[in-house]
Design a protein around this motif. Sequence first.
Motif, mmCIF file in Angstrom:
data_model
loop_
_atom_site.group_PDB
_atom_site.id
_atom_site.type_symbol
_atom_site.label_atom_id
_atom_site.label_comp_id
_atom_site.label_asym_id
_atom_site.label_seq_id
_atom_site.Cartn_x
_atom_site.Cartn_y
_atom_site.Cartn_z
ATOM 1 N N ARG A 91 0.839 -1.212 0.000
ATOM 2 C CA ARG A 91 0.000 0.000 0.000
ATOM 3 C C ARG A 91 0.869 1.254 0.000
ATOM 4 N NH1 ARG A 91 -4.368 -1.627 4.664
ATOM 5 N NH2 ARG A 91 -4.992 -3.612 3.748
ATOM 6 N N SER A 92 0.231 2.363 -0.252
ATOM 7 C CA SER A 92 0.878 3.684 -0.261
ATOM 8 C C SER A 92 1.895 3.829 -1.384
ATOM 9 C CB SER A 92 1.528 3.988 1.092
ATOM 10 O OG SER A 92 0.552 4.058 2.106
ATOM 11 N N PHE A 93 1.568 3.295 -2.561
ATOM 12 C CA PHE A 93 2.407 3.441 -3.746
ATOM 13 C C PHE A 93 1.625 4.182 -4.817
ATOM 14 C CE2 PHE A 93 4.286 -0.900 -2.504
ATOM 15 C CZ PHE A 93 5.302 -0.315 -1.771
ATOM 16 N N CYS A 94 2.316 5.009 -5.589
ATOM 17 C CA CYS A 94 1.675 5.587 -6.761
ATOM 18 C C CYS A 94 1.582 4.502 -7.839
ATOM 19 C CB CYS A 94 2.421 6.826 -7.245
ATOM 20 S SG CYS A 94 4.134 6.536 -7.669
ATOM 21 N N ALA A 99 5.007 8.221 -12.724
ATOM 22 C CA ALA A 99 4.279 8.999 -11.717
ATOM 23 C C ALA A 99 5.159 9.260 -10.500
ATOM 24 C CB ALA A 99 3.010 8.260 -11.304
ATOM 25 N N LEU A 100 5.929 8.274 -10.103
ATOM 26 C CA LEU A 100 6.840 8.423 -8.969
ATOM 27 C C LEU A 100 7.866 9.521 -9.249
ATOM 28 C CD1 LEU A 100 7.774 7.255 -6.206
ATOM 29 C CD2 LEU A 100 9.225 5.692 -7.500
ATOM 30 N N GLU A 101 8.398 9.543 -10.456
ATOM 31 C CA GLU A 101 9.399 10.551 -10.829
ATOM 32 C C GLU A 101 8.810 11.961 -10.869
ATOM 33 O OE1 GLU A 101 12.815 10.132 -11.341
ATOM 34 O OE2 GLU A 101 12.264 8.274 -10.330
ATOM 35 N N SER A 111 6.423 2.383 -6.728
ATOM 36 C CA SER A 111 5.177 2.405 -7.494
ATOM 37 C C SER A 111 4.635 0.985 -7.588
ATOM 38 C CB SER A 111 5.424 2.964 -8.895
ATOM 39 O OG SER A 111 6.146 2.050 -9.691
ATOM 40 N N ALA A 112 3.351 0.894 -7.826
ATOM 41 C CA ALA A 112 2.709 -0.422 -7.922
ATOM 42 C C ALA A 112 3.295 -1.249 -9.074
ATOM 43 C CB ALA A 112 1.204 -0.248 -8.103
ATOM 44 N N LEU A 113 3.439 -0.642 -10.246
ATOM 45 C CA LEU A 113 3.958 -1.407 -11.386
ATOM 46 C C LEU A 113 5.399 -1.841 -11.178
ATOM 47 C CD1 LEU A 113 2.491 0.293 -14.598
ATOM 48 C CD2 LEU A 113 1.783 -1.818 -13.484
ATOM 49 N N ASN A 114 6.207 -0.987 -10.585
ATOM 50 C CA ASN A 114 7.600 -1.340 -10.337
ATOM 51 C C ASN A 114 7.705 -2.493 -9.343
ATOM 52 O OD1 ASN A 114 10.459 -0.743 -10.779
ATOM 53 N ND2 ASN A 114 10.441 -0.238 -8.601
ATOM 54 N N ALA A 175 -2.152 9.371 -11.544
ATOM 55 C CA ALA A 175 -1.248 8.229 -11.354
ATOM 56 C C ALA A 175 -0.240 8.469 -10.245
ATOM 57 C CB ALA A 175 -0.528 7.912 -12.656
ATOM 58 N N GLU A 176 0.054 9.726 -9.947
ATOM 59 C CA GLU A 176 1.048 10.028 -8.912
ATOM 60 C C GLU A 176 0.452 10.007 -7.501
ATOM 61 O OE1 GLU A 176 -1.111 13.640 -9.835
ATOM 62 O OE2 GLU A 176 -0.122 12.219 -11.169
ATOM 63 N N SER A 177 -0.857 9.858 -7.394
ATOM 64 C CA SER A 177 -1.482 9.832 -6.064
ATOM 65 C C SER A 177 -1.189 8.519 -5.348
ATOM 66 C CB SER A 177 -2.998 10.037 -6.181
ATOM 67 O OG SER A 177 -3.579 8.943 -6.853
#
Length: 190
Positions: A91-94, A99-101, A111-114, A175-177
């Motif tokens: 949890r708590s990932f963009c 989006a993270l960058e 991030s979720a995808l990473n 996406a950055e949220s």
Amino acid sequence: MKYNIMKNKLSESASEELLKVLKKRFEDNMNRHQDLVWDKIQLKLEANPEKLWSLDEMERTEGEPDVVGYDKKLDEYIFYDCSAESPKGRRSFCYDHEALEKRKENKPNDSALNMAENMGIELLTEEQYRELQKLGKFDTKTSSWIVTPSNIRKLGGALFSDFRYDTVFVYHNGAESYYAARGFRGSLRV
């Protein structure tokens, strides 16, 4: 660290322990896989140690992976995260690295995808998320990022889902949220 098939292998004792956990969950939730036999699944897992490692990552992050189907054409068993709420350890990932960058302040840890890529799993699609909800009630207090179509992502958005009022909802957000109650659920084919 990216997913590495050579490095990502459990010890024999860790593999045995995980197989016990997965077998018990399989037996306790037969409604998710009525026509499947555990012994065949275990043989497939033992023949694919990198997939067992990914399942261990799903378990370690509290996703409670379980078998939800079998693809006869590809001879693959399908696992989803089946924890009641979005996995606590994810949890708590963009949404993604881009989006993270873009975040200048208060960046989340990942991030979720990473994280999914590092674990060797994929985020659930909207269709898979809806299939999961047919097996029980999931994300009644949390939400989970799902695969976002590229046209939405190009415009800066990302999709997430949850289950409220006996209904699966699909929403959008930047996406950055990121939020303490939003994580992601993964799928793995073995």
